[in-house]
Each structure stands twice: as C-alpha cells, then as structure tokens.
Design an enzyme around this catalytic site. Structure first.
Site, PDB file in Angstrom:
ATOM      1  N   HIS A  51      95.824 -69.111  69.780  1.00  0.00           N
ATOM      2  CA  HIS A  51      96.687 -67.681  69.486  1.00  0.00           C
ATOM      3  C   HIS A  51      95.802 -66.683  69.067  1.00  0.00           C
ATOM      4  CE1 HIS A  51      99.490 -71.449  67.881  1.00  0.00           C
ATOM      5  NE2 HIS A  51      99.473 -71.244  69.372  1.00  0.00           N
ATOM      6  N   ASP A 101      96.960 -64.203  67.298  1.00  0.00           N
ATOM      7  CA  ASP A 101      97.197 -63.307  66.117  1.00  0.00           C
ATOM      8  C   ASP A 101      96.336 -63.747  65.019  1.00  0.00           C
ATOM      9  OD1 ASP A 101      98.152 -66.185  65.978  1.00  0.00           O
ATOM     10  OD2 ASP A 101     100.382 -65.346  65.643  1.00  0.00           O
ATOM     11  N   CYS A 106     102.822 -66.215  62.321  1.00  0.00           N
ATOM     12  CA  CYS A 106     103.114 -67.535  62.912  1.00  0.00           C
ATOM     13  C   CYS A 106     104.424 -67.866  62.336  1.00  0.00           C
ATOM     14  CB  CYS A 106     101.966 -68.461  62.318  1.00  0.00           C
ATOM     15  SG  CYS A 106     100.211 -68.083  62.873  1.00  0.00           S
TER      16      CYS A 106
HETATM   17  N1  ABU Z   1      98.040 -69.021  64.867  1.00  0.00           N
HETATM   18  C1  ABU Z   1      96.882 -69.213  64.133  1.00  0.00           C
HETATM   19  C2  ABU Z   1      95.649 -68.686  64.589  1.00  0.00           C
HETATM   20  C3  ABU Z   1      94.695 -69.082  63.650  1.00  0.00           C
HETATM   21  C4  ABU Z   1      93.202 -68.861  63.814  1.00  0.00           C
HETATM   22  O1  ABU Z   1      92.744 -68.171  65.105  1.00  0.00           O
HETATM   23  O2  ABU Z   1      92.189 -69.112  63.201  1.00  0.00           O
END
Ligand code: ABU
Length: 361
Positions: free
Chosen positions: A244, A246, A346
């Site tokens: 992810h 974000d 999220c």
């Molecule tokens: N969507 C959560 C991402 C968390 C992280 O990259 O640490």
C-alpha cells in the site's frame, strides 16, 4: 413534438483525487475481525514481532476487547465526518470464520475494516480489487449491497479478473533481501493482482507501487482497463515490505505532497514544483500493538477538502506540522483502530467528491 427534457440525476459515484470536497464515504467495520490462516503472503508484510501471534491465533477472532476499542474509534470517525457534512455508508459485516476457497486451497476471512484496499474509485467507476491474499478473496462481499445501489444509481461497477490464487502466485521460499538489494516480492506474475491502496489519485495521473500484493500484471490490467484518459506512474520506494502506497506518498492538495522521509529518497520527477512535506517521525509507543502495519500509519490521513485533514488525536507532531503547512487538522482518536493495520485513509473509500477530472501536472 420534442419530448420534454428529463434531467438525469447526478451519479452517486464521483471521485478523481484525494482532496476535492468529500460528500460521501464508506467507513469500514471491524466487527468479526479474524486472524488469517498462516500463509507465506503474510510473512512478507507482517511486523517482525507479530509472526508468533499470527501462527498461534490463525483462524481465530482477534481479541474482543481490541475489536471493541477499534469499533469505538470508528464510531468517533463517523461522528466527525457527519458533523463535517459528509454522508457515511458502512459495509455489512459477514462471518469471517466461515471457510471459503477455490480449487487447491481454503481459507477463512480477515475483516471489512479497510475499504481502501478493496475498492478503487476512479471517476464514476468503482473497481473491485483482485486481491492477492487468500484470506481476502471474499472481501468485497460486505460492500456488495452498496455496490449494487451505486450501480442502480448510475455508477460504473467493474472488477479485476477474478484471481485463482494458486500456489504459482506465491514465492514459498521468500526471504527478505539484504539492505541495498532490490526489493523481493512474495508474489509472482502468475496472474494480475492488486490492492486498491497501492494506487493514489491525482486526477488524470495515478501513482502506483509494485508491492507484496500488487504485481506488474495487475498494474498493466488497470492501465488498459482505464485507457488513455489516465496515466499510471509506477514509483519505486525504499521499503523492504511494500504493501500500500498510502503511508509512503500522499498527495494532499494540488501542489502539496506528503512523503515518508525513510521510504522516498527521491521524489518522483512529476512532482517538481510541488511543496513536498516530510512526515514527522511516528510517536506511536513501542508497547502499542500493531498487528499488520508499520508506525508510519501516522501519515495515512484523509482529506475532506484542500484544507481539512483528519489526524490522530494524540499525534502532536503531525497536528502541529499540518497547522504549520496551512491545513486545518480535525482530531479523532484512532490508535485502537491502527492496531488492525491502517488509519483514516485505509478505513475509508471516498465515493463522491465534488469535482471534475483535471490534470495537475
Ligand atoms: N495501508 C497501510 C500501509 C502501512 C505501511 O506502509 O506501513
């Protein structure tokens, strides 16, 4: 005789970027959150101190008191959003302990807490992610009543090719690379997979990362699906456990970008001329359980428009940075929700923002 003009109702789904004024949003539910069965795909993303917990508790519900505390955080977020004039929708929880599967494997579920991972909203279209974790194979189900409603209201509804999630998708002898080595991914190019949260939208330009759940095949599928109207830019970051985008690269408003100072050694060229804000280091106490995320969840914020940003209530450094950078932070307790792997970005999927498709570069 010319028939009378009938005005078409506006599409219930409309969102092109991360900052146009937010009108309607889906907020996840944490009820029934279940520890997924042990699988190699998890190994590449779980924090080091969580492997033991996941091995011992595979297929069991997460501790009920933690679910209850996270639920309270979500309720506070819903109240905050509604007080700011945003319409909030919720998925319908399903029984995550009920086994499901496809040829060659069975699994139990995880949760319906993170709509951002599951649903990618591009303009008037909602795309269901073809997710790489077996435990998330059925994760769009809780959103189906909403998807049907939005479709009936005029939205486009599509889904990535249904993945088979056979053994060929996974690198069963995956090991973390040494510092300086290229990132090793736990998934192969067997079939297209992606999580929606590996894409972040700036109008015609969408930024993506390859990760332990998103492969080149998945990114290419999305590129062709969206066609020439959109440009997908694949960025490389310094992250040994990517899952992810974000908590790494977060566009906040036209000309304003928030970056993770540890993971973004070089800001993508396209952002030249933008104000680049380095996220302050997380202050999450060491004893606070984070099952599925790093502490950089502090930068996983949601914009309600170009000024208003929802920030964790105890995160003083982030609150004062946002003020200094000219934003208006809105504070919400969310630490207990953070334990489950995400924060405000999220936990939400913006369905409708007041705005149109534009180019910001
Ligand atoms: N969507 C959560 C991402 C968390 C992280 O990259 O640490």
């Amino acid at each position: 005789m010319t028939p009378p003009l009938v005005e078409k109702p506006p599409c219930p789904v409309n969102s092109f970027n991360e900052w146009d004024p937010l009108e309607e949003v889906i907020v996840g539910v944490v009820d029934g959150a279940t520890v997924p069965p042990s699988h190699i795909a998890l190994k590449a993303t779980l924090p080091d101190d969580q492997h033991d917990f996941f091995r011992k508790n595979a297929g069991k519900p997460f501790p009920p008191e933690q679910i209850a505390a996270a639920k309270k955080d979500l309720e506070e977020l819903v109240r905050l959003l509604e007080a700011e004039g945003v319409k909030v929708r919720r998925p319908e929880p399903i029984d995550q302990l009920k086994p499901f599967g496809a040829p060659g494997w069975t699994s139990t579920g995880l949760y319906a807490a993170m709509p951002r991972d599951v649903l990618l909203v591009i303009g008037n279209e909602i795309i269901e992610s073809p997710m790489a974790w077996r435990s998330r194979y059925m994760e769009t189900s809780p959103y189906r009543p909403l998807l049907k409603e939005y479709f009936r209201g005029g939205a486009k509804w599509s889904a990535g090719p249904k993945p088979e999630l056979r053994d060929g998708l996974y690198v069963y002898d995956w090991m973390e690379g040494k510092p300086g080595e290229p990132t090793r991914y736990v998934i192969t190019e067997f079939e297209p997979t992606f999580d929606a949260a590996d894409f972040i939208r700036c109008g015609r330009d969408i930024f993506a990362q390859k990760s332990n759940v998103t492969n080149d095949f998945g990114i290419e599928w999305l590129r062709r699906h969206l066609g020439d109207t959109y440009r997908i830019h694949v960025c490389e970051f310094d992250d040994p456990h990517p899952m992810h985008i974000d908590a790494t690269l977060v566009p906040l408003a036209p000309g304003k970008l928030l970056i993770n100072p540890d993971r973004v050694p070089k800001v993508p060229e396209l952002f030249k001329g933008w104000d680049v804000f380095k996220a302050p280091r997380p202050i999450m106490p060491a004893e606070h359980t984070l099952y599925m995320t790093s502490k950089w969840i502090n930068m996983n914020v949601i914009m309600l428009d170009e000024q208003r940003v929802v920030v964790e209530k105890s995160d003083e450094p982030m609150i004062s940075c946002f003020k200094k950078w000219g934003f208006k932070p809105l504070l919400c307790n969310f630490r207990n929700f953070n334990s489950f792997g995400g924060s405000f970005h999220c936990a939400t999927a913006d369905v409708r923002r007041r705005g149109t498709l534009q180019s910001y570069f």
